[in-house]
Write an enzyme that holds these catalytic residues in place. Structure first.
Site, PDB file in Angstrom:
ATOM      1  N   TYR A  86       0.715  -1.153  -0.089  1.00  0.00           N
ATOM      2  CA  TYR A  86      -0.016  -0.252  -0.021  1.00  0.00           C
ATOM      3  C   TYR A  86       0.746   1.395   0.061  1.00  0.00           C
ATOM      4  O   TYR A  86       0.277   2.398  -0.193  1.00  0.00           O
ATOM      5  CB  TYR A  86      -0.764  -0.023   1.401  1.00  0.00           C
ATOM      6  CG  TYR A  86      -1.708  -1.288   1.434  1.00  0.00           C
ATOM      7  CD1 TYR A  86      -2.577  -1.453   0.614  1.00  0.00           C
ATOM      8  CD2 TYR A  86      -1.229  -2.110   2.290  1.00  0.00           C
ATOM      9  CE1 TYR A  86      -3.299  -2.690   0.469  1.00  0.00           C
ATOM     10  CE2 TYR A  86      -2.003  -3.526   2.355  1.00  0.00           C
ATOM     11  CZ  TYR A  86      -3.377  -3.490   1.602  1.00  0.00           C
ATOM     12  OH  TYR A  86      -3.826  -4.913   1.702  1.00  0.00           O
ATOM     13  N   ASP A  97       3.193   2.305  -2.110  1.00  0.00           N
ATOM     14  CA  ASP A  97       3.300   3.094  -3.399  1.00  0.00           C
ATOM     15  C   ASP A  97       1.918   3.879  -3.787  1.00  0.00           C
ATOM     16  O   ASP A  97       2.150   5.234  -3.911  1.00  0.00           O
ATOM     17  CB  ASP A  97       3.550   2.284  -4.500  1.00  0.00           C
ATOM     18  CG  ASP A  97       4.517   1.283  -4.292  1.00  0.00           C
ATOM     19  OD1 ASP A  97       5.737   1.699  -4.467  1.00  0.00           O
ATOM     20  OD2 ASP A  97       4.580   0.127  -3.679  1.00  0.00           O
ATOM     21  N   TYR A 117       6.199  -4.997   9.058  1.00  0.00           N
ATOM     22  CA  TYR A 117       6.532  -6.106   8.198  1.00  0.00           C
ATOM     23  C   TYR A 117       6.436  -7.448   8.863  1.00  0.00           C
ATOM     24  O   TYR A 117       6.731  -7.630  10.232  1.00  0.00           O
ATOM     25  CB  TYR A 117       7.920  -6.060   7.397  1.00  0.00           C
ATOM     26  CG  TYR A 117       7.752  -4.617   6.630  1.00  0.00           C
ATOM     27  CD1 TYR A 117       7.142  -4.531   5.570  1.00  0.00           C
ATOM     28  CD2 TYR A 117       8.641  -3.657   6.950  1.00  0.00           C
ATOM     29  CE1 TYR A 117       7.077  -3.460   4.698  1.00  0.00           C
ATOM     30  CE2 TYR A 117       8.663  -2.633   6.024  1.00  0.00           C
ATOM     31  CZ  TYR A 117       7.720  -2.335   4.936  1.00  0.00           C
ATOM     32  OH  TYR A 117       7.826  -1.217   4.158  1.00  0.00           O
ATOM     33  N   GLN A 166      -7.187   7.183   4.332  1.00  0.00           N
ATOM     34  CA  GLN A 166      -6.094   7.831   4.828  1.00  0.00           C
ATOM     35  C   GLN A 166      -6.372   8.828   5.718  1.00  0.00           C
ATOM     36  O   GLN A 166      -5.566   8.936   6.854  1.00  0.00           O
ATOM     37  CB  GLN A 166      -5.316   8.308   3.650  1.00  0.00           C
ATOM     38  CG  GLN A 166      -4.721   7.350   2.693  1.00  0.00           C
ATOM     39  CD  GLN A 166      -3.865   8.037   1.394  1.00  0.00           C
ATOM     40  OE1 GLN A 166      -4.378   9.124   1.091  1.00  0.00           O
ATOM     41  NE2 GLN A 166      -2.798   7.398   1.194  1.00  0.00           N
ATOM     42  N   GLY A 168       7.542   1.319   6.452  1.00  0.00           N
ATOM     43  CA  GLY A 168       7.426   1.994   4.948  1.00  0.00           C
ATOM     44  C   GLY A 168       7.676   3.367   5.018  1.00  0.00           C
ATOM     45  O   GLY A 168       8.122   3.961   5.812  1.00  0.00           O
ATOM     46  N   GLU A 169       7.115   4.153   3.873  1.00  0.00           N
ATOM     47  CA  GLU A 169       7.607   5.416   3.618  1.00  0.00           C
ATOM     48  C   GLU A 169       6.280   6.388   3.917  1.00  0.00           C
ATOM     49  O   GLU A 169       6.239   7.461   4.772  1.00  0.00           O
ATOM     50  CB  GLU A 169       7.835   5.735   2.092  1.00  0.00           C
ATOM     51  CG  GLU A 169       8.043   7.340   1.822  1.00  0.00           C
ATOM     52  CD  GLU A 169       8.352   7.401   0.399  1.00  0.00           C
ATOM     53  OE1 GLU A 169       8.093   8.409  -0.285  1.00  0.00           O
ATOM     54  OE2 GLU A 169       9.263   6.375  -0.092  1.00  0.00           O
ATOM     55  N   ASP A 170       5.029   5.862   3.582  1.00  0.00           N
ATOM     56  CA  ASP A 170       4.074   6.841   3.724  1.00  0.00           C
ATOM     57  C   ASP A 170       3.487   6.959   5.082  1.00  0.00           C
ATOM     58  O   ASP A 170       3.226   7.959   5.903  1.00  0.00           O
ATOM     59  CB  ASP A 170       2.789   6.203   2.952  1.00  0.00           C
ATOM     60  CG  ASP A 170       1.413   7.212   3.059  1.00  0.00           C
ATOM     61  OD1 ASP A 170       1.717   8.388   2.760  1.00  0.00           O
ATOM     62  OD2 ASP A 170       0.246   6.624   3.392  1.00  0.00           O
ATOM     63  N   SER A 171       3.566   5.657   5.896  1.00  0.00           N
ATOM     64  CA  SER A 171       2.955   5.661   6.967  1.00  0.00           C
ATOM     65  C   SER A 171       3.878   6.316   8.290  1.00  0.00           C
ATOM     66  O   SER A 171       3.724   6.698   9.009  1.00  0.00           O
ATOM     67  CB  SER A 171       2.947   4.060   7.677  1.00  0.00           C
ATOM     68  OG  SER A 171       1.721   3.577   6.744  1.00  0.00           O
TER      69      SER A 171
END
Length: 362
Positions: free
Chosen positions: A13, A15, A191, A238, A255-258
């Site tokens: 999710y 990306d 993860y 979101q 990850g990146e967004d979270s």
């Protein structure tokens, strides 16, 4: 400005999470007309339930959403943004070559705190076919593109965090009721290889509500006990994910967004960076920690979470980070970190301004 954003869903999710936020940011903040091309609409629908995973084309929040593929009837816009080097369809690239002037072509790169990012941000790459692609790096310094942060976020977050009834109502809407009225609250989004069982076992020293998305950390319910309440929450949109993070005293994210959204919660966070071969990810983690003013016990927790060691004393590590002066210092560091970024231009504005300059010089 008309823009095409291309997204291939590679890492579940993250990306599509970044691309959907960027599309909304450019649409709502700058008035751009956006077409978002996505190859996995099912993953998209998990984050945005209004998305129809079977539709070839649809519109949501003023944004055109297109299933990835060849659409010869669509002319490239003024700007083409490929997320994370995903390469637009060949037919679309051919149409970019035929468009005069060609669109500004942006490769939106992955987030990194490493020093080399500053020297590569904004650089052009001349292709043999005559098109030019520019590299645009999110980042943590003014010499990068910054991070996505929509206007009004601080006020909305502060009002929500100041209202315990609003938080309780929100959690009830997710099917969560506190077993202990004054329990500390953690979120856990990790993860599969994360040492989440060790973490849960060490949380039993005080009443704790652990909020975990469905499908994450399987079997964690076995660790629940008199002090530890494990509550499964559904995948949410979101805006609701932001509220979930705002409810917590500390957020474990991946990850990146979270990770970025947890930073905007202005609360302590523990980041599980995406694992890579030869432990390259640990170098990236250390590059970020060099910029993040967390106290030493918090850094020890970061290290143990991303590189677990057999026989490690999880209880002592947690106790040192989550209590006393270290905890207060970490909470203040989280607030200061958030406030510093709130005072800077965000990635949406820096990207829009960068593209405006490119289109002026063509």
């Amino acid at each position: 400005m008309r823009a095409d954003i291309f997204c291939r869903v590679v890492d579940n999710y993250g990306d599509i999470g970044v691309c959907w936020r960027l599309a909304r940011r450019l649409r709502q903040g700058r008035g751009w007309r956006i077409r978002l091309w996505v190859d996995d609409l099912r993953a998209f629908a998990r984050l945005q339930p209004e998305v129809d995973p079977h539709a070839e084309r649809q519109q949501l929040l003023g944004i055109d959403i297109i299933r990835w593929g060849e659409h010869p009837d669509l002319t490239p816009g003024d700007v083409v943004i490929e997320a994370f080097a995903c390469d637009p369809p060949a037919g679309f690239v051919q149409a970019m070559r035929q468009r005069q002037p060609p669109p500004a072509w942006i490769n939106l790169e992955y987030l990194s705190a490493e020093d080399w990012v500053e020297s590569c941000h904004g650089l052009p790459s001349q292709r043999p076919d005559g098109l030019v692609k520019h590299f645009f790096f999110p980042g943590f310094t003014p010499a990068t593109g910054g991070l996505i942060r929509e206007p009004g976020l601080t006020a909305a977050r502060d009002a929500f965090q100041a209202s315990r009834p609003a938080q309780a109502d929100f959690l009830r809407g997710l099917g969560v009721a506190r077993a202990h009225p004054d329990s500390r609250t953690l979120t856990l989004f990790c993860y599969p290889q994360a040492p989440y069982r060790e973490l849960a076992a060490a949380l039993g020293d005080a009443p704790t509500l652990l909020l975990v998305p469905q499908g994450v950390a399987p079997g964690l319910e076995d660790a629940a006990g008199a002090a530890l309440q494990v509550a499964r929450v559904p995948f949410v949109s979101q805006p609701d994910f932001d509220r979930l993070l705002w409810c917590a005293d500390i957020n474990f994210v991946r990850g990146e967004d979270s990770f970025v959204r947890a930073a905007w919660a202005a609360r302590p966070l523990v980041w599980q960076i995406y694992p890579q071969e030869e432990n390259v990810h640990l170098e990236k983690l250390q590059a970020w920690l060099a910029r993040y003013p967390a106290p030493a016990p918090a850094r020890a927790l970061f290290s143990l979470w991303n590189e677990p060691r057999p026989g490690a004393d999880w209880h002592a590590t947690l106790l040192a980070a989550l209590r006393g002066p270290s905890w207060e210092a970490w909470r203040q560091a989280a607030r200061d970190w958030d406030a510093g970024f709130a005072a800077r231009p965000d990635l949406g504005d820096t990207l829009a301004d960068f593209c405006a300059e490119l289109t002026k010089t063509r």
